[in-house]
Write a protein that holds these residues in place. Structure first.
Motif, PDB file in Angstrom:
ATOM      1  N   VAL A  49       0.638  -1.149   0.083  1.00 37.37           N
ATOM      2  CA  VAL A  49       0.127   0.085  -0.087  1.00 37.37           C
ATOM      3  C   VAL A  49       0.892   1.238   0.089  1.00 37.37           C
ATOM      4  CG1 VAL A  49      -1.925   1.303   1.159  1.00 37.37           C
ATOM      5  CG2 VAL A  49      -1.743  -1.305   1.428  1.00 37.37           C
ATOM      6  N   ARG A  50       0.729   2.134  -0.828  1.00 37.92           N
ATOM      7  CA  ARG A  50       1.607   3.366  -0.988  1.00 37.92           C
ATOM      8  C   ARG A  50       0.902   4.380  -0.175  1.00 37.92           C
ATOM      9  NH1 ARG A  50       5.779   3.120  -3.994  1.00 37.92           N
ATOM     10  NH2 ARG A  50       6.036   1.268  -5.423  1.00 37.92           N
ATOM     11  N   LEU A  51       1.663   5.043   0.555  1.00 36.86           N
ATOM     12  CA  LEU A  51       1.209   6.281   1.363  1.00 36.86           C
ATOM     13  C   LEU A  51       1.659   7.557   0.894  1.00 36.86           C
ATOM     14  CD1 LEU A  51       1.242   4.510   4.833  1.00 36.86           C
ATOM     15  CD2 LEU A  51      -0.569   4.513   3.288  1.00 36.86           C
ATOM     16  N   ALA A  52       0.500   8.267   0.266  1.00 39.46           N
ATOM     17  CA  ALA A  52       1.088   9.664  -0.105  1.00 39.46           C
ATOM     18  C   ALA A  52       0.877  10.731   1.025  1.00 39.46           C
ATOM     19  CB  ALA A  52       0.416  10.084  -1.459  1.00 39.46           C
ATOM     20  N   ASP A  53       1.930  11.613   1.185  1.00 38.05           N
ATOM     21  CA  ASP A  53       1.789  12.753   1.722  1.00 38.05           C
ATOM     22  C   ASP A  53       0.583  13.476   1.725  1.00 38.05           C
ATOM     23  OD1 ASP A  53       4.048  12.084   3.445  1.00 38.05           O
ATOM     24  OD2 ASP A  53       5.527  13.160   2.035  1.00 38.05           O
ATOM     25  N   ASP A  54      -0.024  14.025   2.679  1.00 39.06           N
ATOM     26  CA  ASP A  54      -1.248  14.966   2.536  1.00 39.06           C
ATOM     27  C   ASP A  54      -1.560  15.564   3.775  1.00 39.06           C
ATOM     28  OD1 ASP A  54      -3.437  16.190   1.476  1.00 39.06           O
ATOM     29  OD2 ASP A  54      -4.783  14.244   2.015  1.00 39.06           O
ATOM     30  N   CYS A  55      -2.078  16.725   3.763  1.00 42.44           N
ATOM     31  CA  CYS A  55      -2.421  17.480   4.844  1.00 42.44           C
ATOM     32  C   CYS A  55      -3.728  18.136   4.852  1.00 42.44           C
ATOM     33  CB  CYS A  55      -1.288  18.765   5.201  1.00 42.44           C
ATOM     34  SG  CYS A  55      -1.729  19.532   7.083  1.00 42.44           S
ATOM     35  N   PRO A  56      -4.683  17.439   4.992  1.00 41.28           N
ATOM     36  CA  PRO A  56      -6.246  17.924   4.920  1.00 41.28           C
ATOM     37  C   PRO A  56      -6.560  19.234   5.495  1.00 41.28           C
ATOM     38  CG  PRO A  56      -6.298  15.976   6.052  1.00 41.28           C
ATOM     39  CD  PRO A  56      -4.939  16.229   5.694  1.00 41.28           C
ATOM     40  N   HIS A  57      -7.351  20.184   5.029  1.00 39.07           N
ATOM     41  CA  HIS A  57      -7.636  21.345   5.721  1.00 39.07           C
ATOM     42  C   HIS A  57      -9.308  21.358   5.959  1.00 39.07           C
ATOM     43  CE1 HIS A  57      -3.683  22.849   5.591  1.00 39.07           C
ATOM     44  NE2 HIS A  57      -3.542  22.682   4.294  1.00 39.07           N
TER      45      HIS A  57
END
Length: 207
Positions: free
Chosen positions: A199-207
């Motif tokens: 499983v690939r985990l992409a960086d994210d920062c939800p607002h």
């Protein structure tokens, strides 16, 4: 069912343990007892029929390659072993279907953890005696979702998701910024090599 295998099942000792809810059929078998192993072929003489042909008993095949025709079937040796482990060794298990990428929070993100529901599709992926883990485990908590009551969220309810233990497992991942960019969801049955899917985990920062 082969009569020798039936006799093994009836004679197995000690008694089987109480089954674990959601476990595979193997979990209820005893840990020690007689098991079957391949043995020399069983041989009987064929019988002539009224139309001058040769007939074999049920489950035997006629072999005419030797000097004399004979009826053959695979033989079985009875040895001491583990009925439970023999069952695990033969149980269909996986492979796991591809899993879509998910997200993990960046180190500077105010949100410290992202939660996602993952469906693990594969033969017997959801049985209770298959342990689930994440490799590497840093920054990730994995929880199997098995409850299906009326008060369970639809997305976390395996019945409402059509996710049944013989073919599917529903898990919740809580992912922190320390998680690797690529992890493996791994399932392990006793005595079997684990099966896994990346499983690939992409960086994210939800607002």
């Amino acid at each position: 069912m082969h009569p020798i295998i039936l006799a093994l099942l009836l004679a197995a000792e000690p008694p089987a343990a109480a089954p674990v809810p959601g476990a595979s059929v193997c979990a209820a078998l005893p840990e020690t007892g007689p098991v079957a192993r391949p043995g020399p072929p069983e041989i009987v003489a064929p019988k002539p029929t009224a139309d001058r042909k040769l007939s074999c008993p049920d489950d035997f095949r006629l072999d005419v390659t030797g000097r004399m025709p004979m009826c053959l079937r695979a033989g079985i040796r009875v040895v001491d072993g583990s009925p439970r482990n023999a069952c695990y060794a033969a149980l269909p298990f996986g492979p796991i279907a591809a899993i879509a990428p998910r997200h993990k929070p960046t180190h500077s993100c105010p949100t410290s953890r992202l939660t996602t529901i993952v469906r693990i599709d594969g033969a017997n992926a959801g049985v209770a005696d298959a342990a689930v883990s994440v490799v590497p485990p840093d920054g990730i908590t994995v929880t199997s979702l098995t409850a299906s009551g009326a008060d369970v969220d639809r997305n976390e309810n395996p019945v409402l998701q059509g996710c049944f233990a013989f073919a599917c497992r529903l898990v919740k991942l809580e992912i922190g910024p320390r998680a690797a960019a690529r992890v493996e969801l791994r399932l392990t049955l006793p005595g079997r090599d684990p099966i896994s899917q990346a499983v690939r985990l992409a960086d994210d920062c939800p607002h």
